[in-house]
Design a protein around this motif. Structure first.
Motif, PDB file in Angstrom:
ATOM      1  N   GLY A  87       0.841  -1.101  -0.475  1.00  0.00           N
ATOM      2  CA  GLY A  87      -0.484  -0.061   0.067  1.00  0.00           C
ATOM      3  C   GLY A  87       1.291   1.445   0.243  1.00  0.00           C
ATOM      4  O   GLY A  87       2.026   1.555   0.275  1.00  0.00           O
ATOM      5  N   LEU A 141      -2.705   3.732   1.928  1.00  0.00           N
ATOM      6  CA  LEU A 141      -3.573   3.523   0.785  1.00  0.00           C
ATOM      7  C   LEU A 141      -3.255   1.763   0.725  1.00  0.00           C
ATOM      8  O   LEU A 141      -2.472   2.127  -0.302  1.00  0.00           O
ATOM      9  CB  LEU A 141      -4.035   4.386  -0.097  1.00  0.00           C
ATOM     10  CG  LEU A 141      -4.305   6.034   0.490  1.00  0.00           C
ATOM     11  CD1 LEU A 141      -4.234   6.372  -0.586  1.00  0.00           C
ATOM     12  CD2 LEU A 141      -5.730   6.175   0.951  1.00  0.00           C
ATOM     13  N   THR A 168      -5.233  -1.238  -2.010  1.00  0.00           N
ATOM     14  CA  THR A 168      -6.420  -1.434  -2.943  1.00  0.00           C
ATOM     15  C   THR A 168      -6.742  -2.977  -2.586  1.00  0.00           C
ATOM     16  O   THR A 168      -5.323  -3.959  -2.492  1.00  0.00           O
ATOM     17  CB  THR A 168      -5.597  -1.936  -4.248  1.00  0.00           C
ATOM     18  OG1 THR A 168      -5.095  -0.765  -5.000  1.00  0.00           O
ATOM     19  CG2 THR A 168      -6.608  -2.382  -5.546  1.00  0.00           C
ATOM     20  N   THR A 198     -10.492   0.919  -3.417  1.00  0.00           N
ATOM     21  CA  THR A 198      -9.614   1.870  -2.510  1.00  0.00           C
ATOM     22  C   THR A 198      -9.315   2.007  -1.604  1.00  0.00           C
ATOM     23  O   THR A 198     -10.556   2.846  -1.161  1.00  0.00           O
ATOM     24  CB  THR A 198      -8.371   2.799  -3.385  1.00  0.00           C
ATOM     25  OG1 THR A 198      -7.862   2.431  -4.696  1.00  0.00           O
ATOM     26  CG2 THR A 198      -6.998   3.490  -2.408  1.00  0.00           C
ATOM     27  N   ARG A 234      -8.732   2.708   2.460  1.00  0.00           N
ATOM     28  CA  ARG A 234      -7.192   3.252   3.578  1.00  0.00           C
ATOM     29  C   ARG A 234      -7.675   2.661   4.406  1.00  0.00           C
ATOM     30  O   ARG A 234      -8.431   2.212   5.595  1.00  0.00           O
ATOM     31  CB  ARG A 234      -7.994   4.820   4.300  1.00  0.00           C
ATOM     32  CG  ARG A 234      -6.895   5.101   5.190  1.00  0.00           C
ATOM     33  CD  ARG A 234      -7.104   6.996   4.968  1.00  0.00           C
ATOM     34  NE  ARG A 234      -6.472   7.557   6.545  1.00  0.00           N
ATOM     35  CZ  ARG A 234      -6.207   9.068   6.094  1.00  0.00           C
ATOM     36  NH1 ARG A 234      -8.072   9.525   5.672  1.00  0.00           N
ATOM     37  NH2 ARG A 234      -5.591   9.579   7.301  1.00  0.00           N
ATOM     38  N   THR A 254     -13.279   4.273   3.519  1.00  0.00           N
ATOM     39  CA  THR A 254     -13.973   4.672   1.874  1.00  0.00           C
ATOM     40  C   THR A 254     -13.193   6.746   2.533  1.00  0.00           C
ATOM     41  O   THR A 254     -12.813   6.905   1.404  1.00  0.00           O
ATOM     42  CB  THR A 254     -14.826   4.785   2.034  1.00  0.00           C
ATOM     43  OG1 THR A 254     -16.111   4.933   2.847  1.00  0.00           O
ATOM     44  CG2 THR A 254     -15.767   3.383   2.040  1.00  0.00           C
ATOM     45  N   LEU A 283     -10.373   8.937   2.521  1.00  0.00           N
ATOM     46  CA  LEU A 283      -9.252   8.548   1.621  1.00  0.00           C
ATOM     47  C   LEU A 283      -8.074   9.764   2.014  1.00  0.00           C
ATOM     48  O   LEU A 283      -6.811  10.137   1.968  1.00  0.00           O
ATOM     49  CB  LEU A 283      -9.543   8.449   0.377  1.00  0.00           C
ATOM     50  CG  LEU A 283     -10.285   7.307  -0.571  1.00  0.00           C
ATOM     51  CD1 LEU A 283      -9.975   6.553  -1.567  1.00  0.00           C
ATOM     52  CD2 LEU A 283      -9.467   6.132   0.377  1.00  0.00           C
TER      53      LEU A 283
END
Length: 455
Positions: A243, A252, A254, A278, A280, A301, A303
């Motif tokens: 990340g 962050l 994926t 994506t 966090r 979510t 970010l």
């Protein structure tokens, strides 16, 4: 009969106590009846009087139907009308005639009304936060209840009680219950949650434990223009090597779509999921002595680190414990953990009335806090309940001018009874009071009775 009903309605509608004139006025009940096209006869226990009696029943420590009927008769005492019978059959039949849709509608109305009072200063980073969790409620062991809400399979027939699973969304600001779902015991929390996402409003933030942290659910919440803050599910490994780092223990990452369709999703829903999302991930340690959890990993979510710092999100998840306290208020303080009704339909009505009564108490706490400059979630709910029950006779007996003065006094004493702020409080889960040592029931009671008689 019409005169008696009108006297009751006049008393309650003029009072600021019950049925909480600001939050649940008579006009709102009548409008809900009209929207649902519910027609009823002119009798003592019409839908409005029955609802008021039902509310007083769940608020009181004595939850018998006889006590509820006695209160209605007390309100008629001294009036030039014939006093009705103390028999509870008419009231019980009136409760069974109340449509479930009516109580659902009034519950939703109470939540929306209270949420409408929230101002910008009460929000978290300008956003309204909702907290979700699941729990269970027990009910009488009847054939109908067992059929719809079976008891745990580990219990022998006749030795257990039917149990229903409930999922509830609470408002973090007001403490009000804003959405409810009822299902059987073995229903997973996430299945209940998927029925509740429709109650979220754009820009809301939903906070929950790791039971709700699933790929499909995070995507669904984001699709509703909302955000989620969940604890990371235990099946996902935590590592800081993958990340993009955006801060200390903040990155962050994926997430990729599962290879197979998870249980609880249809094929169409699974096919509609994107190939990757994506999120966090924030990891931190809890060093407060007495806490069971020492390391926590959050998935969100949200970010934007510039607007929502790591500490802000960690602090927000720390308030998730409020939902446990809210459920304890409903189940233990108000007494919803053991329901009293004998049929599944009445069980669902009883749950909705409990949550409606809870929201009405929260509305009083909100009014007391805003008028007397006390944080609205700090007044004691148990204290509010006690004060309300004791003030109701005075409110109903007072004139309009005097009633307002008594109502202000009620709000003042509610605000005075504030729970002290105790961050990081930890208490050992032990009991000092020893219950009497009776053996557990292993056979139905009638079999045990025969066994004693033949011994």
């Amino acid at each position: 009969m019409t005169l008696r009903v009108q006297i009751l309605k006049d008393k309650f509608s003029q009072s600021l106590g019950l049925p909480f004139k600001e939050l649940l006025p008579t006009s709102a009940i009548e409008q809900a009846l009209a929207e649902l096209k519910i027609k009823y006869k002119q009798r003592l226990f019409d839908p409005i009087v029955t609802l008021w009696a039902f509310l007083s029943q769940v608020l009181d420590t004595d939850k018998t139907c006889h006590n509820a009927v006695s209160k209605i008769i007390t309100h008629l005492a001294g009036e030039e009308v014939e006093i009705s019978s103390t028999d509870t059959s008419a009231y019980c039949q009136a409760r069974s005639r109340l449509p479930e849709k009516l109580l659902e509608k009034l519950f939703n109305y109470s939540a929306q009304n209270l949420e409408g009072k929230v101002t910008q200063e009460h929000l978290w980073c300008g956003r309204n936060v909702k907290v979700i969790d699941g729990s269970t409620v027990s009910m009488p062991d009847t054939v109908e209840n067992q059929k719809e809400y079976p008891q745990p399979s580990s219990q022998k027939p006749g030795c257990g009680f039917p149990i229903a699973k409930i999922g509830v969304i609470f408002s973090l600001v007001t403490g009000a219950a804003v959405a409810l779902c009822i299902d059987v015991l073995n229903t997973h929390d996430i299945k209940l949650a998927r029925k509740l996402y429709s109650f979220l409003k754009p820009n809301d933030v939903l906070v929950g434990d790791r039971a709700f942290c699933a790929y499909a659910d995070i995507f669904t919440i984001k699709k509703l223009n909302c955000d989620a803050v969940f604890r990371k599910h235990q099946s996902r490994t935590t590592t800081m090597r993958k990340g993009k780092l955006v801060g200390d223990c903040d990155k962050l990452v994926t997430w990729y779509k599962p290879k197979g369709c998870p249980q609880g999703l249809s094929k169409d829903e699974f096919d509609a999921l994107p190939s990757a999302i994506t999120v966090r991930e924030i990891s931190y340690y809890i060093v407060i002595p007495g806490f069971r959890t020492q390391q926590v990993s959050l998935i969100t979510t949200i970010l934007d680190k510039a607007t929502y710092s790591t500490l802000e999100i960690v602090g927000l998840y720390g308030k998730r414990w409020d939902v446990e306290l809210d459920l304890r208020h409903i189940k233990t303080t108000l007494g919803m953990d053991i329901l009293r009704c004998k049929t599944p339909s009445m069980i669902r009505k009883e749950i909705h009335v409990y949550l409606l009564a809870y929201n009405l108490l929260r509305s009083l706490m909100w009014s007391a806090g805003t008028i007397y400059s006390t944080p609205p979630n700090r007044p004691s709910l148990q204290g509010t309940r006690h004060h309300l029950i004791n003030f109701i006779p005075k409110l109903l007996a007072a004139t309009s001018q005097k009633c307002l003065q008594i109502y202000r006094t009620l709000l003042k004493v509610i605000a005075y009874k504030a729970v002290p702020e105790r961050p990081g409080r930890s208490e050992p889960r032990v009991r000092k009071r020893r219950p009497k040592i009776y053996p557990l029931m292993t056979k139905p009671r009638h079999e045990l009775r025969k066994q004693l008689q033949t011994a």
